[in-house]
Each structure stands twice: as C-alpha cells, then as structure tokens.
Design a protein around this motif. Structure first.
Motif, PDB file in Angstrom:
ATOM      1  N   VAL A  29      23.125  25.516  68.110  1.00  0.00           N
ATOM      2  CA  VAL A  29      23.183  24.762  69.363  1.00  0.00           C
ATOM      3  C   VAL A  29      22.505  23.403  69.216  1.00  0.00           C
ATOM      4  N   LEU A  30      21.326  23.377  68.602  1.00  0.00           N
ATOM      5  CA  LEU A  30      20.589  22.122  68.437  1.00  0.00           C
ATOM      6  C   LEU A  30      21.300  21.176  67.473  1.00  0.00           C
ATOM      7  N   ALA A  31      21.877  21.727  66.408  1.00  0.00           N
ATOM      8  CA  ALA A  31      22.578  20.891  65.427  1.00  0.00           C
ATOM      9  C   ALA A  31      23.796  20.221  66.048  1.00  0.00           C
ATOM     10  N   VAL A  32      24.581  21.003  66.787  1.00  0.00           N
ATOM     11  CA  VAL A  32      25.782  20.446  67.411  1.00  0.00           C
ATOM     12  C   VAL A  32      25.401  19.428  68.482  1.00  0.00           C
TER      13      VAL A  32
ATOM     14  N   GLY B  43      26.975  10.619  68.488  1.00  0.00           N
ATOM     15  CA  GLY B  43      28.329  10.087  68.375  1.00  0.00           C
ATOM     16  C   GLY B  43      28.906  10.231  66.992  1.00  0.00           C
ATOM     17  N   ALA B  44      28.454  11.251  66.255  1.00  0.00           N
ATOM     18  CA  ALA B  44      28.900  11.419  64.868  1.00  0.00           C
ATOM     19  C   ALA B  44      30.380  11.743  64.759  1.00  0.00           C
TER      20      ALA B  44
ATOM     21  N   PRO C  94      37.438   9.256  72.763  1.00  0.00           N
ATOM     22  CA  PRO C  94      36.918   9.788  71.504  1.00  0.00           C
ATOM     23  C   PRO C  94      37.006   8.792  70.370  1.00  0.00           C
ATOM     24  N   PHE C  95      36.010   8.840  69.461  1.00  0.00           N
ATOM     25  CA  PHE C  95      36.049   8.086  68.210  1.00  0.00           C
ATOM     26  C   PHE C  95      36.130   6.575  68.437  1.00  0.00           C
ATOM     27  N   SER C  96      35.433   6.076  69.461  1.00  0.00           N
ATOM     28  CA  SER C  96      35.600   4.674  69.812  1.00  0.00           C
ATOM     29  C   SER C  96      34.361   3.819  69.550  1.00  0.00           C
ATOM     30  N   SER C  97      33.298   4.368  68.985  1.00  0.00           N
ATOM     31  CA  SER C  97      32.096   3.582  68.745  1.00  0.00           C
ATOM     32  C   SER C  97      31.365   4.112  67.513  1.00  0.00           C
TER      33      SER C  97
ATOM     34  N   THR D 286      20.653  11.082  75.594  1.00  0.00           N
ATOM     35  CA  THR D 286      19.746  12.210  75.804  1.00  0.00           C
ATOM     36  C   THR D 286      20.379  13.217  76.755  1.00  0.00           C
ATOM     37  N   GLN D 287      21.048  12.699  77.778  1.00  0.00           N
ATOM     38  CA  GLN D 287      21.747  13.585  78.710  1.00  0.00           C
ATOM     39  C   GLN D 287      22.886  14.317  78.007  1.00  0.00           C
ATOM     40  N   THR D 288      23.576  13.615  77.111  1.00  0.00           N
ATOM     41  CA  THR D 288      24.642  14.249  76.342  1.00  0.00           C
ATOM     42  C   THR D 288      24.091  15.378  75.483  1.00  0.00           C
ATOM     43  N   PHE D 289      22.931  15.128  74.856  1.00  0.00           N
ATOM     44  CA  PHE D 289      22.282  16.175  74.048  1.00  0.00           C
ATOM     45  C   PHE D 289      22.000  17.406  74.900  1.00  0.00           C
ATOM     46  N   ARG D 290      21.424  17.179  76.085  1.00  0.00           N
ATOM     47  CA  ARG D 290      21.073  18.285  76.975  1.00  0.00           C
ATOM     48  C   ARG D 290      22.330  19.043  77.428  1.00  0.00           C
TER      49      ARG D 290
END
Length: 343
Positions: free
Chosen positions: A61-64, A71-72, A195-198, A211-215
């Motif tokens: 979960v943390l890795a993903v 944005g990998a 997707p895949f834009s930056s 950070t919100q995306t991570f959460r």
C-alpha cells in the motif's frame, strides 16, 4: 475484462460484478446456514491469514501510494518511443512492474493507438501489466514465496515480449489490420483525468495536492487489497475443509504437460485477479497442485481477469482481442512448463 463514453468499461463491470465484500458475506451466510459449526473456524482461518499477510499489505500500500503521489506513471510514456524492438521490450518491462490499474491505462493506450503507436508495443504492455505490480509481488511473496513471485514477474515480462513480437511479426495480416474499434470507450477511470501528462516529482510531500493523492491512494489500495484478500482467505478456508486434497493432487498434480495445460484452461475462465488468486493457489499447492499448473493458472487467469480484459475489449476489435487471449493462453502454458522444469 461499455455502455457510455463517460463510464469506463472496467469501472462499469466492476460495479456490477466486483463486490467482493458481498460475495464474502454471502459465503459466510451459506456456511452459517448449511454448516454452522464451521462458521467460527472459517472466520478464524481468514483472520489469521490476513494477520499473517498484513506486513506485505502495508508495504504494498505504501509503495503504490508513493509511486502514485510522485507521478511515476508518467514514465510509462517513455516505453512507446523509438525503435519498435526497444519499444516492445520496454513496454513489457514497464507493464510487468508498473503499479497502475488497467482502467487507468485505457485513455493513454487509446491515444497512442489513435496516433499510430505500434500495436506490438501496446500488446506487450497489455499482456504484462495485469500479471504483476509491487502490491501483487508483495502479496504473492507472502502467500506462496519469493521464488514464485520472482518467477511470475519474469513470466509476465516474457509474456509481454512474446505477444509484442508475435504481433509485430503478424502486423500485416488481417488479424491486426485496423485494430481500433470505431468508437472506443476512453473514459478516464480510477480518477485519472490526464494520465502521463507531467514529470514525476519524487519529493511529493512538499506539495499539498500530492500529499492528498498519497493519502487517497493508500486508503483506496488498502481497501482494495483487504476486500479481495478477505474473499480469497474465506474461499481458502472452505477449500481446506471441504475440498478433498486427493482430488486436487489427482487432477492437477504430477509433472506432465497435461496438468500445465489444464491449469491454464481452468485459470483463464476463472477471471481471478492476482491478489485473490495468490492465497488460493498457495492452498492448491499445499493440496497437491503441481508447480507448473500453479504458474499457468495464475498467468492465464491474470490476463483474462475482468479489469484487464475489459481494457483491451473496450478499445480493439474482437479479432485483436482473440489474439490477446491466444498469446496469453500459449504464453501461460510455456511459463508453466518452464517453471515445472526448474522446480
């Protein structure tokens, strides 16, 4: 594996058939009604199995969440640039290692196909991507073992390369001529609007939105893994109690080609994603399933799982989809035979 241009087909099908919690509850209700003395044992088995897998779930979960927040996923676009041979190999490698769901890739793949990206590279990515990702690697390691997880990762990449070069060699045949549907469904599922834009931002924590995306990603993936693994462990508990080990050993045991082929043909229509399949295959192995059959079962079932297959079906014509399944079936049997020989 679409009914409107605004609802992604994978999300639509998942809403209809993907309620793992409901299925787990239904199975427990059946046990309570038909064999009430077994209910506590089933719940205890599933609870202990989840607790044992918890470290792998947390790591996954943390890795993903980290990869998503940085944005990998934008690095995937690099696989579809340059020489066709390099593209196929890169697409297979990234497909087998990327942590992103099939519905998320639909708009990106549709855009690539529309502007003429080689179908071989796209096929390589499609075949490899549902078979392995960081979360699935962790779950497979916890359920079956690190050797099987590594072998499945190599099989995923190899299957992608096999299908990619197969498509490249047959590109001039009627099967792969004009592969796209006239009106492919390209809605951005999984919340992927662009997707895949930056470029990736590795120090994501200095950005509030990332950070919100991570959460959000951690919560979403945690819930996803929990519901599928709960279902898998409930089914595993029932298998342990009700399924004769001798039957599994007789049908899927041994070292012959027949068991590997049977594993692939059973796995393909099972439509199990790799998260749910890993604990079930671990139990089947304990009951006598051969190593080769286990590998072919997981490879064939992963490629034909509903979210993976619908991502392909939504974009290409049936003949290309049939080729996708054909590559998957053939590759799963080869992977099973190789693993059978090595173990």
């Amino acid at each position: 594996m679409a009914e409107t241009t605004t609802t992604p087909p994978a999300l639509l099908l998942r809403k209809r058939f993907g309620n793992a919690w409901a299925l787990s509850a239904a199975l427990l209700v059946l046990v309570a009604v038909l064999d009430p003395t077994q209910l506590i044992a089933t719940l205890t088995f599933a609870g202990k199995a989840l607790a044992g897998t918890a470290p792998f779930i947390i790591f996954a979960v943390l890795a993903v969440a980290y990869l998503k927040a940085t944005g990998a996923e934008n690095l995937l676009a690099k696989a579809f640039e340059g020489n066709p041979t390099r593209m196929i190999i890169m697409a297979a490698m990234l497909g087998g290692l990327s942590p992103f769901c099939s519905c998320e890739v639909i708009p990106f793949i549709a855009a690539l196909l529309a502007v003429g990206a080689p179908l071989g590279a796209v096929m390589a990515f499609w075949l490899a991507s549902p078979l392995m990702d960081p979360a699935m690697f962790a779950i497979t390691t916890g359920a079956i073992g690190i050797e099987f997880a590594v072998a499945k990762t190599l099989a995923a990449v190899s299957l992608g390369i096999f299908g990619g070069f197969g498509t490249l060699l047959l590109a001039g045949t009627p099967v792969f001529t004009s592969p796209l549907r006239e009106n492919p469904q390209v809605g951005g599922g999984c919340g992927a609007k662009k997707p895949f834009s930056s470029s990736p931002v590795w120090r994501f924590w200095i950005h509030k939105d990332r950070t919100q995306t991570f959460r959000d990603t951690a919560i979403e993936n945690g819930a996803f893994l929990l519901k599928w693994l709960t279902l898998a462990y409930v089914i595993e508990a029932l298998m342990v109690h009700y399924m004769p080990a001798g039957l599994i050993a007789k049908v899927l045991g041994g070292n012959g080609l027949g068991t590997v082929i049977l594993g692939a043909f059973v796995g393909m229509p099972a439509y199990l994603n790799g998260y749910a399949a890993a604990p079930l295959v671990a139990e089947l192995l304990d009951q006598g399933m051969s190593n080769g059959a286990a590998m072919s079962f997981m490879i064939a079932g992963g490629v034909s799982s509903i979210p993976a297959a619908i991502a392909v079906w939504a974009l290409v014509k049936p003949r290309v989809f049939a080729a996708y399944l054909g590559f998957a079936l053939t590759g799963s049997i080869i992977a099973g035979m190789v693993w059978q020989t090595l173990t």
